[in-house]
Design an enzyme around this catalytic site. Structure first.
Site, PDB file in Angstrom:
ATOM      1  N   ASP A 242     -30.978 -25.284 -24.475  1.00  0.00           N
ATOM      2  CA  ASP A 242     -31.642 -26.522 -24.819  1.00  0.00           C
ATOM      3  C   ASP A 242     -33.010 -26.248 -25.544  1.00  0.00           C
ATOM      4  O   ASP A 242     -33.835 -25.186 -25.306  1.00  0.00           O
ATOM      5  CB  ASP A 242     -32.012 -27.055 -23.465  1.00  0.00           C
ATOM      6  CG  ASP A 242     -32.948 -28.329 -23.936  1.00  0.00           C
ATOM      7  OD1 ASP A 242     -32.385 -29.029 -24.814  1.00  0.00           O
ATOM      8  OD2 ASP A 242     -34.038 -28.884 -23.233  1.00  0.00           O
ATOM      9  N   THR A 243     -32.959 -26.876 -26.736  1.00  0.00           N
ATOM     10  CA  THR A 243     -34.403 -26.634 -27.653  1.00  0.00           C
ATOM     11  C   THR A 243     -35.039 -25.531 -28.239  1.00  0.00           C
ATOM     12  O   THR A 243     -35.043 -24.412 -27.335  1.00  0.00           O
ATOM     13  CB  THR A 243     -35.199 -27.419 -26.788  1.00  0.00           C
ATOM     14  OG1 THR A 243     -35.071 -28.330 -26.072  1.00  0.00           O
ATOM     15  CG2 THR A 243     -36.798 -27.479 -27.576  1.00  0.00           C
TER      16      THR A 243
END
Length: 428
Positions: A242-243
């Site tokens: 994520d991210t």
């Protein structure tokens, strides 16, 4: 929860975290050695420093080379911009474009798909000099969402629109897409930005997890479903992280931060994660009368956990303490893992990269020489976090996959590492 004293074995000494050493690196634990060597040579102008991350989650050993390689490329892109005289905000956007273009990261081209099999991305950027911020949420059909966020920031800096209207700093969905196209950012076919096979694989896993919940009461079903999704998101695979993000300081001491994400796999359509929320995904603030340090932060992990704690801004505020390492440790423990806003969560998943800087008091007493002391740190409660960093004095970036120590529990313990860098420049 684990007490602060229990983290002593988790932390490594500053700069021992680097896996790749290079003789010309400006990074060191001791300033005295650097000062001695600088007496015998004239300081060279340098463009600044960049620290990037490729997500807090799980990074498999089999793909470690790919994760590190994309971090190196992102660092190089930012440093190239800095050497060319770009400000921090331009350099941090360049780093994010490189991260978004990689199929190994969950941002831009490699984004996760939502429940409907569509891509919806989030991104934001903040300029520490002007304190302006730009963000997009749940945007589709744009290859580099950070460019839209950056354009929103730059347009806002121009002042009010016609009839005294306030320019937007945060746009979502179709409106964000149309605004981007109208401002010269080309659209991209969504089917070119993802792996359909990965979506089908994740959907089968989710359906299997839901079947396993059959027969349990509703409360237990919700809890177990959440755990199954967490397992799904932390499994090996490029689409599970994520991210991505970056923080930069330029030659003048300006800082900037940015973050971009494809969001959680199998998320609900329209969900906006921390990467777009103010104070949650990134934060950047130049030093002022009230704050002696310039700070920049970029986060990663479970968006809902990061939103409810506003972790980026909390970590930035903590960095005004004298001891940056201890300040970040306490912020991650007290403002994140033990946050009252997350009291109902069994595992609190997230990670941050942090940069803070100030003018060097140890710099030689010469009016035409400037020195900037840069302290950079990363911390995470997830199983691992991949980072890369580079100064304009380096020939190549250093990379590192930080992992929780054996025997610790993700979401209940943390790792923290980092280093220091001194930037010297000759003022013409």
């Amino acid at each position: 929860m684990i007490g602060l004293s229990s983290y002593a074995g988790v932390m490594e000494s500053l700069m021992n975290s680097a896996e790749e050493q290079q003789p010309s690196s400006p990074l060191a634990n001791s300033w005295s050695k650097k000062q001695e060597s600088s007496k015998n040579q004239k300081p060279k102008s340098v463009g600044g420093f960049v620290l990037v991350h490729a997500g807090a989650g799980y990074h498999s050993e089999s793909k470690a080379k790919e994760y590190k390689h994309v971090c190196k490329r992102a660092c190089q892109r930012a440093v190239d911009q800095l050497k060319a005289g770009a400000l921090a905000v331009e350099a941090v956007a360049a780093a994010l474009v490189e991260l978004e273009d990689s199929p190994f990261t969950n941002a831009g081209m490699g984004s996760n798909l939502n429940l409907s099999g569509e891509i919806e991305c989030d991104a934001s950027i903040m300029d520490g000099k002007s304190l302006h911020y730009g963000a997009v949420g749940s945007i589709s059909g744009i290859k580099n969402p950070v460019l839209v966020a950056n354009r929103l920031l730059s347009e806002a800096q121009k002042g009010k629109l016609s009839a005294g209207r306030i320019p937007p700093c945060f746009l979502v969905g179709r409106g964000a897409h149309d605004w981007a196209v109208s401002h010269g950012i080309p659209p991209c076919l969504s089917e070119k930005m993802f792996s359909l096979s990965a979506y089908k694989r994740n959907k089968r896993k989710m359906e299997l997890a839901e079947k396993m919940d059959t027969g349990h009461n509703q409360t237990k079903k919700r809890r177990q479903s959440s755990e199954n999704v967490s397992i799904l998101l932390l499994e090996n695979g490029s689409g599970c992280l994520d991210t991505v993000g970056a923080v930069v300081v330029d030659l003048e001491g300006n800082v900037a931060a940015a973050v971009s994400s494809g969001g959680l796999a199998m998320k609900h359509s329209g969900r906006v994660g921390q990467a777009a929320h103010y104070g949650c995904g990134c934060w950047a603030e130049n030093a002022c009368n009230m704050n002696p340090y310039s700070t920049a932060v970029s986060t990663s992990g479970c968006g809902e956990h990061l939103i409810r704690t506003m972790l980026a801004r909390e970590c930035s505020a903590a960095m005004q303490s004298e001891d940056a390492h201890q300040a970040l440790l306490e912020a991650m423990q007290n403002k994140f893992i033990s946050s009252p806003f997350l009291a109902s969560e069994d595992r609190v998943l997230g990670g941050v990269i942090v940069l803070r800087c100030c003018r060097c008091v140890e710099a030689p007493p010469s009016q035409n020489i400037q020195g900037i002391l840069v302290e950079f740190l990363w911390s995470h409660t997830t199983e691992s976090m991949c980072v890369g960093y580079m100064s304009a004095q380096d020939s190549k970036a250093k990379t590192h996959i930080s992992r929780l120590p054996p025997g610790t529990v993700p979401g209940q313990s943390l790792a923290i590492e980092g280093g220091v860098c001194r930037l010297m420049s000759v003022v013409e």
